[in-house]
Write an enzyme that holds these catalytic residues in place. Structure first.
Site, mmCIF file in Angstrom:
data_model
loop_
_atom_site.group_PDB
_atom_site.id
_atom_site.type_symbol
_atom_site.label_atom_id
_atom_site.label_comp_id
_atom_site.label_asym_id
_atom_site.label_seq_id
_atom_site.Cartn_x
_atom_site.Cartn_y
_atom_site.Cartn_z
ATOM 1 N N CYS A 47 0.853 -1.190 0.000
ATOM 2 C CA CYS A 47 0.000 0.000 0.000
ATOM 3 C C CYS A 47 0.886 1.236 0.000
ATOM 4 C CB CYS A 47 -0.917 0.010 1.217
ATOM 5 S SG CYS A 47 -1.954 1.487 1.256
ATOM 6 N N GLY A 48 0.924 1.939 -1.115
ATOM 7 C CA GLY A 48 1.788 3.100 -1.252
ATOM 8 C C GLY A 48 1.389 4.268 -0.370
#
Length: 408
Positions: free
Chosen positions: A160-161
């Site tokens: 998850c950036g």
């Protein structure tokens, strides 16, 4: 209100409450000891028992054997991140069982899923809530400053950036990096998909923005893949990997406009594409089959050729959950696809806009690499993450909805 301790006198992390998933963290670093207060300290004060002048002062009535969950609330580009600074059960499993982070992800899903449901689902969460469990200790972090497990409404992601950018700031402000350096500090994280490094501004007292991160090796899986989508006909998709797999196509192929169509229509169409791709195309990852699943579909404005102008997209992932940000792992995968197609070169920066909030990320391929049979790139993604508060959640055991409910 309790004063915030000085940086050189931060107490060690303390478990919060007596429940099976106690959570706590050191109070954040700060510029001084003004009148800000430590939510962790407040929770601890309220959890000491039923005797004494201050007993029960900070927490509402709750079950002694129930959960007391301390969180730090952030957002990146509008996408929420509910950080759980400590989940004792996860740290114990990592230390005792010697589990990899992917194996720990499976273990937490099997034994601690009530924590995810309690914090992601209503009434404490909502349909768009996202979370991260911080896992510390040598066994979990393996030389990194921290490891993270990513939570959403339907389960657990592998990358998850937007969370990485927020966790980069959190790691500095909450003392997980012993000696931050000015003007920027590298924060090393372990994610289920592999090691990721965030680069966070640091002025000697607090973290800042923008935060950027370097991805795991990202690659194009396939391009111009024809897929039959019930209700929409045949479309052509690209599939890319940026820590997790996404299908990409222009919204125009589905008779929609990513900038002006109703979000409900975009969500329905993207979800139909995801289901169709899952049935018609088998994914493989060269390192682990635990990574070989399609996380979602990203609808774009079709502007894949390099341009100084922003390109707009919407990401629909998991069980019809909509990312409010431009999607960090999606930007990673989309850059990998554009590089594979020869549409961009190394170190050409593109700007990506969320169709839901208008928030912006930038992305660029910074290094060509190799992973198994795939030609890959390391992608740098940049955005802004902000604190919005801290929360202590409690549970009353007799509450029939104590672990939440999922409403669509």
């Amino acid at each position: 209100m309790l004063p915030l301790p000085r940086r050189d006198k931060l107490p060690p992390p303390q478990p919060c409450g007596s429940g099976q998933a106690g959570v706590g963290t050191a109070p954040p670093r700060g510029r001084g000891s003004g009148d800000r207060c430590s939510a962790a300290a407040m929770a601890a004060e309220g959890s000491r028992g039923s005797t004494g002048a201050g007993a029960g002062r900070w927490l509402p009535p709750h079950s002694p054997s129930g959960l007391v969950l301390q969180t730090v609330e952030m957002h990146t580009g509008g996408e929420p991140l509910r950080i759980i600074p400590r989940l004792e059960a996860a740290e114990e499993a990592a230390a005792v069982g010697g589990l990899s982070l992917l194996a720990l992800r499976r273990e937490v899903a099997a034994t601690q899923d009530h924590v995810r449901r309690t914090l992601m689902h209503e009434p404490r969460g909502h349909g768009g809530m996202y979370g991260a469990v911080v896992v510390r200790g040598a066994a979990a972090a393996a030389g990194a400053h921290l490891a993270a497990l990513f939570l959403h409404g339907a389960g657990y992601s592998t990358m998850c950036g937007h969370a990485v950018m927020a966790l980069g700031r959190f790691a500095l402000d909450y003392g997980l990096v012993a000696e931050p350096s000015c003007p920027e500090t590298a924060v090393h994280l372990r994610c289920p998909c592999g090691p990721v490094t965030a680069f966070v501004p640091w002025d000697g007292h607090r973290s800042g923005n923008p935060v950027r991160f370097h991805s795991v090796p990202a690659f194009a899986v396939t391009t111009d893949l024809a897929i039959d989508v019930p209700g929409y006909g045949r479309v052509v998709v690209d599939i890319g990997y940026g820590g997790t797999f996404y299908a990409f196509l222009s919204a125009e192929q589905l008779g929609l406009d990513v900038c002006s169509s109703k979000t409900r229509d975009l969500v329905s169409a993207a979800s139909a594409v995801t289901e169709a791709v899952r049935k018609q195309f088998k994914l493989h990852h060269p390192e682990s089959e635990d990574l070989a699943f399609l996380y979602g579909t990203i609808l774009t404005d079709g502007k894949d050729a390099f341009s100084e102008e922003p390109t707009t997209n919407i990401c629909v992932f998991a069980d019809e959950q909509v990312d409010r940000s431009p999607t960090g792992s999606g930007v990673t995968a989309r850059i990998a696809l554009q590089y594979h197609k020869g549409l961009i070169q190394l170190n050409q920066t593109r700007t990506f806009r969320s169709s839901t909030t208008g928030s912006l990320f930038t992305g660029k391929a910074v290094k060509a690499t190799k992973l198994g049979d795939y030609n890959t790139v390391v992608v740098e993604v940049s955005g802004e993450a902000f604190y919005i508060g801290t929360t202590t959640f409690t549970v009353e055991e007799e509450d029939p909805l104590k672990h939440g409910f999922f409403f669509k």
